[in-house]
Design a protein around this motif. Structure first.
Motif, PDB file in Angstrom:
ATOM      1  N   LEU A 115      11.738   4.269 -20.905  1.00  0.00           N
ATOM      2  CA  LEU A 115      13.040   4.353 -22.294  1.00  0.00           C
ATOM      3  C   LEU A 115      12.127   4.815 -23.378  1.00  0.00           C
ATOM      4  CD1 LEU A 115      16.369   3.902 -20.934  1.00  0.00           C
ATOM      5  CD2 LEU A 115      15.324   5.690 -20.633  1.00  0.00           C
ATOM      6  N   VAL A 116      11.623   2.944 -23.207  1.00  0.00           N
ATOM      7  CA  VAL A 116      10.552   3.452 -24.257  1.00  0.00           C
ATOM      8  C   VAL A 116       9.501   4.432 -25.442  1.00  0.00           C
ATOM      9  CG1 VAL A 116       9.151   1.174 -26.394  1.00  0.00           C
ATOM     10  CG2 VAL A 116      11.080   0.673 -25.098  1.00  0.00           C
ATOM     11  N   HIS A 117       8.710   4.085 -24.103  1.00  0.00           N
ATOM     12  CA  HIS A 117       7.639   5.324 -24.481  1.00  0.00           C
ATOM     13  C   HIS A 117       8.559   7.029 -24.758  1.00  0.00           C
ATOM     14  CE1 HIS A 117       4.186   6.894 -23.024  1.00  0.00           C
ATOM     15  NE2 HIS A 117       4.515   7.868 -22.527  1.00  0.00           N
ATOM     16  N   ILE A 147       7.325   8.802 -15.641  1.00  0.00           N
ATOM     17  CA  ILE A 147       8.318   9.626 -15.495  1.00  0.00           C
ATOM     18  C   ILE A 147       9.353   9.534 -14.620  1.00  0.00           C
ATOM     19  CG2 ILE A 147       9.343  11.733 -15.015  1.00  0.00           C
ATOM     20  CD1 ILE A 147       7.212  13.688 -16.435  1.00  0.00           C
ATOM     21  N   THR A 148       8.127   8.890 -13.350  1.00  0.00           N
ATOM     22  CA  THR A 148       9.143   8.574 -11.935  1.00  0.00           C
ATOM     23  C   THR A 148       9.764   6.824 -12.082  1.00  0.00           C
ATOM     24  OG1 THR A 148       7.282   8.147 -10.686  1.00  0.00           O
ATOM     25  CG2 THR A 148       8.437  10.648 -11.151  1.00  0.00           C
ATOM     26  N   LYS A 156       1.083  -0.865   0.352  1.00  0.00           N
ATOM     27  CA  LYS A 156       0.047   0.267   0.157  1.00  0.00           C
ATOM     28  C   LYS A 156       0.634   1.231  -0.270  1.00  0.00           C
ATOM     29  CE  LYS A 156      -3.411   1.948   2.526  1.00  0.00           C
ATOM     30  NZ  LYS A 156      -4.735   2.166   4.088  1.00  0.00           N
ATOM     31  N   GLY A 157       0.155   1.891  -0.355  1.00  0.00           N
ATOM     32  CA  GLY A 157       1.394   3.344  -0.651  1.00  0.00           C
ATOM     33  C   GLY A 157       2.255   2.964  -2.094  1.00  0.00           C
ATOM     34  N   SER A 158       2.920   4.239  -2.401  1.00  0.00           N
ATOM     35  CA  SER A 158       4.502   4.407  -3.534  1.00  0.00           C
ATOM     36  C   SER A 158       4.445   3.109  -3.794  1.00  0.00           C
ATOM     37  CB  SER A 158       5.250   5.373  -3.183  1.00  0.00           C
ATOM     38  OG  SER A 158       5.822   5.923  -4.547  1.00  0.00           O
ATOM     39  N   ILE A 159       4.082   2.690  -4.977  1.00  0.00           N
ATOM     40  CA  ILE A 159       5.339   1.045  -5.350  1.00  0.00           C
ATOM     41  C   ILE A 159       5.683   1.136  -6.731  1.00  0.00           C
ATOM     42  CG2 ILE A 159       3.251  -0.331  -4.229  1.00  0.00           C
ATOM     43  CD1 ILE A 159       2.340  -0.797  -7.255  1.00  0.00           C
ATOM     44  N   ARG A 160       6.539   0.247  -7.053  1.00  0.00           N
ATOM     45  CA  ARG A 160       7.484   0.536  -8.509  1.00  0.00           C
ATOM     46  C   ARG A 160       6.320   0.307  -9.420  1.00  0.00           C
ATOM     47  NH1 ARG A 160      13.342  -1.844 -10.137  1.00  0.00           N
ATOM     48  NH2 ARG A 160      13.288  -0.505 -12.715  1.00  0.00           N
ATOM     49  N   LEU A 161       6.035   1.049 -10.743  1.00  0.00           N
ATOM     50  CA  LEU A 161       5.419   0.253 -11.376  1.00  0.00           C
ATOM     51  C   LEU A 161       5.514   0.287 -12.441  1.00  0.00           C
ATOM     52  CD1 LEU A 161       2.094   0.552 -12.055  1.00  0.00           C
ATOM     53  CD2 LEU A 161       1.653   2.058 -12.646  1.00  0.00           C
ATOM     54  N   TRP A 162       6.329   1.079 -13.579  1.00  0.00           N
ATOM     55  CA  TRP A 162       6.641   0.738 -14.734  1.00  0.00           C
ATOM     56  C   TRP A 162       8.836   0.934 -14.572  1.00  0.00           C
ATOM     57  CZ3 TRP A 162       2.934   0.256 -16.715  1.00  0.00           C
ATOM     58  CH2 TRP A 162       1.915   0.774 -17.238  1.00  0.00           C
ATOM     59  N   LEU A 193      -7.974  15.538 -15.572  1.00  0.00           N
ATOM     60  CA  LEU A 193      -8.438  16.498 -15.187  1.00  0.00           C
ATOM     61  C   LEU A 193      -9.687  16.523 -14.265  1.00  0.00           C
ATOM     62  CD1 LEU A 193      -7.894  19.769 -17.707  1.00  0.00           C
ATOM     63  CD2 LEU A 193      -6.649  19.550 -15.421  1.00  0.00           C
ATOM     64  N   VAL A 194     -10.464  15.597 -15.261  1.00  0.00           N
ATOM     65  CA  VAL A 194     -10.925  14.734 -14.714  1.00  0.00           C
ATOM     66  C   VAL A 194     -11.396  14.283 -13.624  1.00  0.00           C
ATOM     67  CG1 VAL A 194     -14.036  14.046 -15.476  1.00  0.00           C
ATOM     68  CG2 VAL A 194     -12.476  15.670 -16.803  1.00  0.00           C
ATOM     69  N   LYS A 195     -10.495  12.809 -13.696  1.00  0.00           N
ATOM     70  CA  LYS A 195     -10.746  11.897 -13.129  1.00  0.00           C
ATOM     71  C   LYS A 195      -9.926  11.688 -12.027  1.00  0.00           C
ATOM     72  CE  LYS A 195     -12.199   8.214 -14.562  1.00  0.00           C
ATOM     73  NZ  LYS A 195     -11.557   5.980 -14.702  1.00  0.00           N
ATOM     74  N   ARG A 196      -8.965  13.043 -11.934  1.00  0.00           N
ATOM     75  CA  ARG A 196      -8.022  13.203 -11.427  1.00  0.00           C
ATOM     76  C   ARG A 196      -6.937  12.425 -10.844  1.00  0.00           C
ATOM     77  NH1 ARG A 196      -8.292  18.870 -10.806  1.00  0.00           N
ATOM     78  NH2 ARG A 196     -10.128  19.289 -10.214  1.00  0.00           N
ATOM     79  N   ASN A 197      -6.099  11.770 -12.007  1.00  0.00           N
ATOM     80  CA  ASN A 197      -5.695  10.384 -12.089  1.00  0.00           C
ATOM     81  C   ASN A 197      -4.431  10.997 -13.035  1.00  0.00           C
ATOM     82  OD1 ASN A 197      -4.373   7.524 -12.347  1.00  0.00           O
ATOM     83  ND2 ASN A 197      -5.966   6.624 -13.334  1.00  0.00           N
ATOM     84  N   ASN A 198      -2.884  11.166 -12.398  1.00  0.00           N
ATOM     85  CA  ASN A 198      -1.935  11.461 -13.132  1.00  0.00           C
ATOM     86  C   ASN A 198      -1.498  10.651 -14.108  1.00  0.00           C
ATOM     87  OD1 ASN A 198       0.037  13.136 -14.382  1.00  0.00           O
ATOM     88  ND2 ASN A 198       1.016  13.467 -12.389  1.00  0.00           N
ATOM     89  N   LEU A 199      -1.456  10.339 -14.666  1.00  0.00           N
ATOM     90  CA  LEU A 199      -0.773   9.459 -15.559  1.00  0.00           C
ATOM     91  C   LEU A 199       0.828   9.434 -16.511  1.00  0.00           C
ATOM     92  CD1 LEU A 199      -3.646   8.459 -17.728  1.00  0.00           C
ATOM     93  CD2 LEU A 199      -3.059   7.607 -16.087  1.00  0.00           C
ATOM     94  N   VAL A 200       0.889  10.951 -16.018  1.00  0.00           N
ATOM     95  CA  VAL A 200       2.152  11.310 -16.972  1.00  0.00           C
ATOM     96  C   VAL A 200       3.189  10.844 -15.105  1.00  0.00           C
ATOM     97  CG1 VAL A 200       3.271  12.614 -17.835  1.00  0.00           C
ATOM     98  CG2 VAL A 200       1.162  12.698 -18.128  1.00  0.00           C
ATOM     99  N   GLY A 201       3.034  11.165 -14.624  1.00  0.00           N
ATOM    100  CA  GLY A 201       4.058  11.178 -12.929  1.00  0.00           C
ATOM    101  C   GLY A 201       4.720  10.134 -13.168  1.00  0.00           C
ATOM    102  N   PRO A 202       3.675   8.932 -13.262  1.00  0.00           N
ATOM    103  CA  PRO A 202       4.311   7.502 -12.638  1.00  0.00           C
ATOM    104  C   PRO A 202       5.478   6.814 -14.473  1.00  0.00           C
ATOM    105  CG  PRO A 202       2.380   7.407 -12.721  1.00  0.00           C
ATOM    106  CD  PRO A 202       2.383   8.846 -12.728  1.00  0.00           C
TER     107      PRO A 202
END
Length: 218
Positions: free
Chosen positions: A16-18, A177-178, A4-10, A166-175
């Protein structure tokens, strides 16, 4: 193991491919519009290598990168649209469709580019020698047309990202990157691919791109 909390996702190779493809699509568009044919061709070989690696990583990479881990059937997609699906660790079912669509279009675009030939027959892809002038010209026309389709799909992809932000409040870009994402409930931590496995994929992809650029000749 559930976390639970922050996990390594990508993992790093996937990220790098993305972002590499993001840069390459823009660079290929710029070299096409500015008439820098030789550079456009070289970037096409780089794109080929990146796509080959993505296929390899989609088969043998981290669990969130594998096609078997995120490609879902119609029932799962319908359940997601109804808001009845469980928490998605990785691509959601609609995101998976977007990934497959963009990869498919990019593979087709690069494939057509390998067989293209300009109107004068001076500049040609490395595989144009294996087809007639008429077929090479057909590949050129579809290569141009398909790139416009890719630009349109990328634009729609960006709009979808903004909608989730903006609508679903789900930041897909941040993960992306990090590499990390925070979950409010316990989820199964993804299994990451090894550096050795990634190196094998890089060497294989580079070899394939080099071999194709040589016109399938050693």
């Amino acid at each position: 193991m559930s976390d639970k909390g922050s996990i390594r996702l990508w993992d790093l190779p996937l990220r790098l491919v993305h972002w590499g493809l993001v840069i390459l699509v823009f660079s290929l568009w710029w070299t096409w519009k500015s008439g820098r044919t030789e550079l456009h061709e070289q970037l096409g070989y780089v794109t080929l290598g990146v796509l080959v690696f993505r296929i390899y990583w989609g088969l043998f990479g981290s669990s969130t990168a594998r096609f078997s881990g995120f490609v879902k059937g119609p029932r799962a997609i319908a359940a997601y649209l109804r808001g009845q699906s469980s928490t998605n660790v990785g691509h959601n079912p609609l995101g998976a469709l977007s990934v497959l669509l963009l990869l498919g279009l990019m593979i087709a675009e690069v494939g057509l580019g390998l067989f293209t030939q300009d109107v004068d027959g001076i500049e040609a892809g490395p595989l144009a020698q294996y087809v007639s002038y008429e077929k090479a010209d057909w590949a050129r026309e579809w290569h141009d047309l398909l790139f416009n389709v890719i630009v349109g799909v990328v634009a729609f992809h960006i709009l979808a990202i903004l909608f989730y932000l903006l609508v679903k409040r789900n930041n897909l870009v941040g993960p992306m990157i990090t590499g990390r994402r925070r979950f409010d409930e316990p989820v199964e931590a993804p299994r990451m691919g090894s550096a050795t496995n990634a190196l094998v994929g890089i060497l294989l992809s580079a070899a394939v791109a080099w071999f194709v650029s040589r016109g399938l000749k050693l």
